[in-house]
Design an enzyme around this catalytic site. Structure first.
Site, PDB file in Angstrom:
ATOM      1  N   LYS A  97     -12.806   0.643  23.650  1.00  0.00           N
ATOM      2  CA  LYS A  97     -14.342   1.150  24.027  1.00  0.00           C
ATOM      3  C   LYS A  97     -15.116   1.572  22.634  1.00  0.00           C
ATOM      4  O   LYS A  97     -16.152   1.622  22.437  1.00  0.00           O
ATOM      5  CB  LYS A  97     -14.137   2.632  24.678  1.00  0.00           C
ATOM      6  N   GLU A 119     -21.648   9.988  28.852  1.00  0.00           N
ATOM      7  CA  GLU A 119     -20.883  10.536  29.956  1.00  0.00           C
ATOM      8  C   GLU A 119     -19.431  10.311  29.596  1.00  0.00           C
ATOM      9  O   GLU A 119     -19.151   9.134  28.792  1.00  0.00           O
ATOM     10  CB  GLU A 119     -21.525   9.861  31.269  1.00  0.00           C
ATOM     11  N   SER A 392      -6.380  -3.540  27.333  1.00  0.00           N
ATOM     12  CA  SER A 392      -7.552  -2.765  26.924  1.00  0.00           C
ATOM     13  C   SER A 392      -7.377  -1.530  26.045  1.00  0.00           C
ATOM     14  O   SER A 392      -8.313  -1.125  25.396  1.00  0.00           O
ATOM     15  CB  SER A 392      -8.307  -2.613  28.231  1.00  0.00           C
TER      16      SER A 392
HETATM   17  C1  LIG Z   1     -12.512   3.034  30.036  1.00  0.00           C
HETATM   18  C2  LIG Z   1     -11.462   1.894  30.275  1.00  0.00           C
HETATM   19  C3  LIG Z   1     -11.184   0.747  31.173  1.00  0.00           C
HETATM   20  C4  LIG Z   1     -12.295   0.493  32.261  1.00  0.00           C
HETATM   21  O1  LIG Z   1     -13.466   0.235  31.707  1.00  0.00           O
HETATM   22  P1  LIG Z   1     -14.174  -1.258  31.507  1.00  0.00           P
HETATM   23  O2  LIG Z   1     -15.634  -0.980  31.056  1.00  0.00           O
HETATM   24  O3  LIG Z   1     -14.077  -2.129  32.760  1.00  0.00           O
HETATM   25  O4  LIG Z   1     -13.335  -1.862  30.422  1.00  0.00           O
HETATM   26  C5  LIG Z   1     -10.030   0.020  30.867  1.00  0.00           C
HETATM   27  N1  LIG Z   1      -9.239   0.331  30.002  1.00  0.00           N
HETATM   28  C6  LIG Z   1      -9.196   1.247  29.148  1.00  0.00           C
HETATM   29  C7  LIG Z   1      -7.919   1.437  28.231  1.00  0.00           C
HETATM   30  C8  LIG Z   1     -10.127   2.282  29.313  1.00  0.00           C
HETATM   31  O5  LIG Z   1     -10.281   3.127  28.437  1.00  0.00           O
END
Ligand SMILES: *Cc1c(COP(=O)(O)O)cnc(C)c1O
Length: 410
Positions: A97, A119, A392
């Site tokens: 993010k 948000e 992620s």
């Molecule tokens: C917010 C988040 C997601 C989901 O959001 P995407 O916009 O689909 O990437 C996935 N993994 C993590 C670790 C997150 O913080």
């Protein structure tokens, strides 16, 4: 952000449409500010000094490039293709993010906006936004549902430590959807001095395009890294899909590589019926999957009940728990270029534990959704092939939740 080696495909038209998807479904008062934002973003996109500052900050502040790690024990466990993990969990603040937050904060500064609003659901995007606002000395206000504030108290305190004001939203289900509505309301009122920093590849044009462009760094790095480490392209990429930003960021630089399967994993929650999952692309008459509709400014697949009301959703991971999905995913899905699987709460927990035990990496519950589906896909290939999973985020934020879930089982 564009480099010569990138073959640019899947561009929206001038009104932000990929086919029928995307666009702008907003109150009249937001049209001019969104036009201004689009102009400024397009200028920044072709300005090499902007790209330079973006890349420098991601390197020195956020720690990029993130490694591409050959997960040998996980690969052995899968018994097929070799698994590589793209380590977004090693980014500053613990997830991808921050890439988007850095890019948009640079844009806010360029536009002369002194106040940033955002948000947040689980708080990860709120923390990333509060972090970049501290870095740039911008005032930061984060809208968060009351229920989410209760569940994610630590992230609320983090944002406050970083100097942000967290505004509690008591409307509706007191979660992300309601927080987005409040943030949009604030923006309509304060648009002259306020920048709205949206957290995923969602919302009205230009956000889905802009967020993708800032997250594309993931795929650009991964493509160069896998070629360097193995000398060839992977057979598949696998990433979890909430709003769709980490997945589109990984997928996009591979779109023209027809041999690479692009696989998104949605939250299968705890069952097939409406309200029990967040799998917008689930198919079949009784699957409770999404239908084309408008939510929060964009046209895409939306989970709806039989009367067309936005359906409730469920997932063990807050980051995947949303009724709609980014419009570019809807377009690529219909084209057949991307595929979507889903993993339920139990499977995500299993993936979470497997990754911790076999690789010494505790993944975010969101990322953990991708692990078992990826191992199944790996099983269709040989040991000479490779698959990249986008890790992620890191799982520290989820350890308490998993401990609570485990203790309920016993
Ligand atoms: C917010 C988040 C997601 C989901 O959001 P995407 O916009 O689909 O990437 C996935 N993994 C993590 C670790 C997150 O913080």
């Amino acid at each position: 952000m564009q480099k010569n080696d990138d073959r640019l495909v899947s561009e929206p038209d001038a009104t932000g449409h990929w086919g029928n998807y995307g666009g702008r479904y907003v109150p009249e008062t937001l049209v001019a500010p969104l036009d201004e934002l689009t102009r400024e973003f397009m200028r920044a996109r072709s300005d090499s000094s902007f790209a330079h500052e973006f890349e420098q900050l991601l390197r020195d502040f956020s720690g990029r490039p993130t490694p591409l790690f050959h997960a040998k024990r996980l690969s052995e466990h899968g018994g097929g293709a070799q698994i590589y993990l793209k380590r977004e969990d090693l980014s500053h603040t613990g997830a991808h993010k921050i890439n988007n937050a850095v890019g948009q904060a640079l844009l806010a500064r360029r536009m002369g906006k002194q106040r940033v609003i955002a948000e947040t659901g689980a708080g990860q995007h709120g923390v990333a936004t509060a972090t970049v606002c501290a870095l740039f000395g911008l005032k930061c206000v984060v809208y968060m549902g009351a229920e989410d504030m209760r569940r994610q108290a630590l992230n609320v305190f983090r944002m406050q430590l970083l100097g942000a004001e967290v505004v509690k939203v008591d409307a509706g289900t007191r979660t992300l959807k309601d927080a987005i509505n409040e943030a949009l309301r604030d923006w309509v009122t304060n648009v002259h001095d306020t920048y709205y920093l949206l957290g995923s590849a969602l919302g009205p044009h230009p956000y889905p395009l802009m967020v993708r462009e800032f997250q594309r760094i993931i795929g650009r790095e991964a493509r160069a890294q896998i070629l360097e480490q193995t000398g060839k392209l992977p057979v598949a990429l696998v990433a979890c899909v909430g709003g769709g930003s980490n997945s589109i960021g990984l997928f996009h630089p591979f779109l023209a590589d027809k041999s690479v399967r692009l696989i998104g994993v949605e939250a299968g929650g705890r069952g097939d019926s409406v309200g029990e999952h967040a799998a917008r692309f689930k198919s079949g008459e009784t699957s409770g999957g999404g239908r084309v509709g408008v939510l929060q400014g964009t046209m895409s697949y939306v989970l709806q009940d039989e009367f067309g009301q936005i359906a409730r959703t469920h997932s063990v991971s807050a980051g995947l728990d949303y009724a709609s999905i980014g419009p570019e995913h809807a377009y690529l899905h219909d084209l057949g270029r991307t595929e979507y699987l889903n993993a339920g709460d139990e499977e995500a927990l299993e993936g979470f534990k497997l990754c911790a035990r076999l690789e010494g990496i505790i993944p975010a519950l969101e990322s953990a959704h991708a692990i078992l589906p990826a191992l199944r896909v790996a099983g269709e290939f040989t040991r000479d092939d490779t698959i990249i999973i986008n890790l992620s985020g890191r799982g520290d934020k989820d350890v308490q939740l998993v401990a609570d879930l485990e203790s309920h089982k016993h």
